[in-house]
Design a protein around this motif. Structure first.
Motif, short mmCIF file in Angstrom:
data_model
loop_
_atom_site.label_atom_id
_atom_site.label_comp_id
_atom_site.label_asym_id
_atom_site.label_seq_id
_atom_site.Cartn_x
_atom_site.Cartn_y
_atom_site.Cartn_z
N MET A 1 0.85 -1.17 0.00
CA MET A 1 0.00 0.00 0.00
C MET A 1 0.90 1.25 0.00
O MET A 1 1.85 1.31 0.79
CB MET A 1 -0.90 -0.03 1.25
N PRO A 2 0.61 2.22 -0.83
CA PRO A 2 1.42 3.44 -0.87
C PRO A 2 1.41 4.18 0.48
O PRO A 2 0.39 4.20 1.18
CB PRO A 2 0.77 4.28 -1.96
N LEU A 3 2.53 4.79 0.80
CA LEU A 3 2.65 5.49 2.08
C LEU A 3 1.64 6.64 2.20
O LEU A 3 1.12 6.90 3.28
CB LEU A 3 4.07 6.00 2.28
N GLU A 4 1.38 7.33 1.10
CA GLU A 4 0.40 8.42 1.12
C GLU A 4 -1.00 7.90 1.48
O GLU A 4 -1.76 8.56 2.18
CB GLU A 4 0.34 9.14 -0.23
N THR A 5 -1.32 6.70 1.02
CA THR A 5 -2.60 6.09 1.36
C THR A 5 -2.67 5.76 2.84
O THR A 5 -3.67 6.04 3.51
CB THR A 5 -2.83 4.82 0.51
N VAL A 6 -1.60 5.19 3.38
CA VAL A 6 -1.55 4.88 4.81
C VAL A 6 -1.67 6.17 5.62
O VAL A 6 -2.41 6.23 6.61
CB VAL A 6 -0.25 4.13 5.18
N PHE A 7 -0.95 7.20 5.19
CA PHE A 7 -1.02 8.51 5.86
C PHE A 7 -2.47 9.01 5.91
O PHE A 7 -2.95 9.43 6.95
CB PHE A 7 -0.13 9.53 5.14
N SER A 8 -3.16 8.94 4.78
CA SER A 8 -4.55 9.40 4.72
C SER A 8 -5.46 8.56 5.61
O SER A 8 -6.33 9.10 6.30
CB SER A 8 -5.07 9.35 3.28
N ILE A 9 -5.25 7.26 5.61
CA ILE A 9 -6.10 6.36 6.42
C ILE A 9 -5.91 6.64 7.91
O ILE A 9 -6.88 6.82 8.65
CB ILE A 9 -5.82 4.89 6.07
N VAL A 10 -4.65 6.66 8.37
CA VAL A 10 -4.43 6.86 9.81
C VAL A 10 -4.86 8.26 10.25
O VAL A 10 -5.39 8.44 11.35
CB VAL A 10 -2.98 6.56 10.26
N SER A 11 -4.69 9.24 9.40
CA SER A 11 -5.14 10.60 9.74
C SER A 11 -6.66 10.66 9.83
O SER A 11 -7.21 11.31 10.73
CB SER A 11 -4.62 11.61 8.70
N SER A 12 -7.34 9.98 8.92
CA SER A 12 -8.80 9.94 8.95
C SER A 12 -9.31 9.19 10.18
O SER A 12 -10.28 9.62 10.82
CB SER A 12 -9.35 9.29 7.69
N ILE A 13 -8.67 8.08 10.49
CA ILE A 13 -9.04 7.33 11.70
C ILE A 13 -8.88 8.20 12.93
O ILE A 13 -9.75 8.21 13.82
CB ILE A 13 -8.19 6.04 11.82
N ALA A 14 -7.79 8.95 13.01
CA ALA A 14 -7.57 9.82 14.16
C ALA A 14 -8.65 10.90 14.24
O ALA A 14 -9.20 11.15 15.32
CB ALA A 14 -6.18 10.45 14.08
N LEU A 15 -8.96 11.53 13.12
CA LEU A 15 -9.98 12.59 13.12
C LEU A 15 -11.34 12.05 13.57
O LEU A 15 -12.01 12.64 14.42
CB LEU A 15 -10.08 13.23 11.74
N ILE A 16 -11.73 10.92 13.04
CA ILE A 16 -13.01 10.30 13.43
C ILE A 16 -12.98 9.94 14.92
O ILE A 16 -13.98 10.13 15.64
CB ILE A 16 -13.30 9.06 12.55
N SER A 17 -11.85 9.46 15.40
CA SER A 17 -11.73 9.11 16.82
C SER A 17 -11.91 10.33 17.71
O SER A 17 -12.57 10.26 18.75
CB SER A 17 -10.36 8.48 17.08
N TRP A 18 -11.32 11.45 17.31
CA TRP A 18 -11.47 12.69 18.09
C TRP A 18 -12.93 13.14 18.11
O TRP A 18 -13.43 13.59 19.14
CB TRP A 18 -10.58 13.78 17.53
N ILE A 19 -13.61 13.02 16.99
CA ILE A 19 -15.03 13.41 16.94
C ILE A 19 -15.84 12.50 17.86
O ILE A 19 -16.68 12.98 18.64
CB ILE A 19 -15.55 13.36 15.48
N LEU A 20 -15.60 11.19 17.79
CA LEU A 20 -16.30 10.26 18.68
C LEU A 20 -16.01 10.58 20.15
O LEU A 20 -16.91 10.54 20.99
CB LEU A 20 -15.88 8.81 18.38
N LEU A 21 -14.76 10.89 20.44
CA LEU A 21 -14.38 11.21 21.82
C LEU A 21 -15.14 12.43 22.31
O LEU A 21 -15.65 12.44 23.44
CB LEU A 21 -12.87 11.45 21.90
N PHE A 22 -15.26 13.45 21.50
CA PHE A 22 -15.98 14.65 21.94
C PHE A 22 -17.47 14.37 22.11
O PHE A 22 -18.08 14.78 23.10
CB PHE A 22 -15.78 15.81 20.95
N ILE A 23 -18.07 13.69 21.16
CA ILE A 23 -19.51 13.45 21.22
C ILE A 23 -19.88 12.49 22.34
O ILE A 23 -20.86 12.71 23.06
CB ILE A 23 -20.02 12.91 19.86
N PHE A 24 -19.10 11.45 22.52
CA PHE A 24 -19.47 10.38 23.47
C PHE A 24 -18.55 10.32 24.69
O PHE A 24 -18.40 9.27 25.29
CB PHE A 24 -19.47 9.03 22.75
N TYR A 25 -17.96 11.45 25.07
CA TYR A 25 -16.97 11.42 26.16
C TYR A 25 -17.52 10.91 27.48
O TYR A 25 -16.77 10.44 28.32
CB TYR A 25 -16.32 12.80 26.33
#
Length: 144
Positions: free
Chosen positions: A1-25
């Motif tokens: 898998m290209p590194l740019e793709t991994v970068f995008s995936i982990v960054s998206s996972i982190a962003l979604i995690s932060w949103i979940l953390l704020f909403i469901f803290y």
């Protein structure tokens, strides 16, 4: 898998995690999901890329800024460093959210702390310490 793709995936996972953390803290399941799911995935991904990025490298170290720069000379090591930031900032954000809930700090007061932790790491933690100190009327920080 290209590194740019991994970068995008982990960054998206982190962003979604932060949103979940704020909403469901205030929900315990979010901490279980983030700790046992997301952080585990980030840690394993980090391990993969840190091994790739630092294997065979004889230059670099921790004795000077130049040596640290040399450690992150490969794209794999640089990606591992990014994942390191994502995982540890999320972990700190989880602690802030849980501690804020425990200390009855309003969700909207936590929002700037979480955003700053997501974007600037220690600045968000410092902001939380100030808000927590005002709320609890103490300068001393007790993590328990």
């Amino acid at each position: 898998m290209p590194l740019e793709t991994v970068f995008s995936i982990v960054s998206s996972i982190a962003l979604i995690s932060w949103i979940l953390l704020f909403i469901f803290y205030s929900q315990n399941w979010v901490y279980t999901f983030l700790f046992s799911g997301v952080l585990l995935i980030l840690a394993l991904t980090y391990l993969n890329f840190i091994i790739q990025g630092m294997s065979g490298t004889e230059e670099g170290g921790f004795n000077s800024l130049a040596e640290v720069r040399a450690l992150f000379g490969s794209d794999q090591a640089l990606l591992a460093g990014w994942i390191h930031y994502l995982a540890f900032d999320l972990f700190v954000g989880m602690w802030i959210a849980k501690d804020g809930w425990k200390n009855d700090i309003n969700r909207w007061m936590l929002l700037p702390c979480l955003l700053l932790t997501f974007m600037l790491g220690p600045v968000g933690l410092l902001t939380y310490f100030i808000i927590r100190g005002i709320k609890t009327q103490t300068i001393l920080q007790n993590p328990y």
